[in-house]
Design an enzyme around this catalytic site. Structure first.
Site, PDB file in Angstrom:
ATOM      1  CE  LYS A 115      14.414  24.503   8.832  1.00  0.00           C
ATOM      2  NZ  LYS A 115      13.675  25.424   7.959  1.00  0.00           N
ATOM      3  CG  ASP A 133      17.604  23.489   4.790  1.00  0.00           C
ATOM      4  OD1 ASP A 133      17.830  22.626   3.921  1.00  0.00           O
ATOM      5  OD2 ASP A 133      18.450  24.343   5.121  1.00  0.00           O
TER       6      ASP A 133
END
Length: 205
Positions: A115, A133
């Site tokens: 991420k 997310d």
């Protein structure tokens, strides 16, 4: 894809980053701080943090306990402080103070997962990348773009489904949607501009 077209129309196509930063390494540290913390809180903390530690070398040589206090309000401050110091040291010693572009190099840094790496690749280098997310995970599942719960598998599913030119925008738009209409607990489907093309609404109306 109609959903993407409408989000472009609603939110625009500018590549927005919600974490304040002036340099690539500042963004990297801000993203590490953002784990389990709001962007708004991180921006409050980094406003003073980046004045006190105005170089990677200062982060690399920071006192652990002092840095913990400086970032305390972001939560998980011990692990974050350990990772930030280790990350800064590696950036200085291995990469000459430059935040690397390649995924594998980014993943070699302390506190950096896919991420975080994809945030850097998308925002700093404009390399097509999908950031998974909490908003992307929730909404992509609601739209049945994926049935997976693991971020890496969700990322792979979305890469197959979405046109490459929308990979970075998708995360930016879905964050906006997730904060306004498609919230976790009580989505405001009644007022959402995607209502008539949303499979989640069709099933729950």
């Amino acid at each position: 894809m109609e959903i993407l077209r409408r989000m472009d129309e609603e939110y625009g196509t500018e590549l927005i980053c919600y974490l304040n930063h002036e340099t690539p390494w500042q963004l990297l540290i801000a993203v590490i701080l953002s784990a389990q913390c709001t962007d708004a809180r991180v921006n409050i903390v980094t406003k003073d943090l980046f004045v006190k530690y105005d170089s990677l070398e200062k982060f690399a040589n920071a006192d652990l306990k002092e840095l913990e206090q400086d970032i305390h309000s972001t939560g998980f401050y011990h692990n974050k402080a350990v990772n930030i110091i280790a990350c800064a040291k590696r950036l200085v010693e291995v990469y000459g103070g430059i935040v690397p572009r390649e995924l594998q190099d980014l993943l070699s840094l302390a506190g950096v997962g896919r991420k975080t790496a994809n945030v850097i690749r998308g925002n700093i280098y404009q390399d097509p990348s999908i950031v998974v997310d909490t908003h992307v995970k929730r909404i992509s599942n609601r739209w049945e773009f994926t049935k997976n719960q693991e971020p890496e598998k969700i990322e792979q599913d979305l890469m197959k489904l979405l046109p490459k030119e929308h990979w970075i925008l998708y995360n930016i738009h879905v964050i906006s949607l997730g904060r306004s209409y498609c919230t976790a607990r009580k989505p405001d489907c009644a007022h959402c501009f995607l209502q008539d093309v949303c499979i989640f609404y069709a099933k729950h109306a």
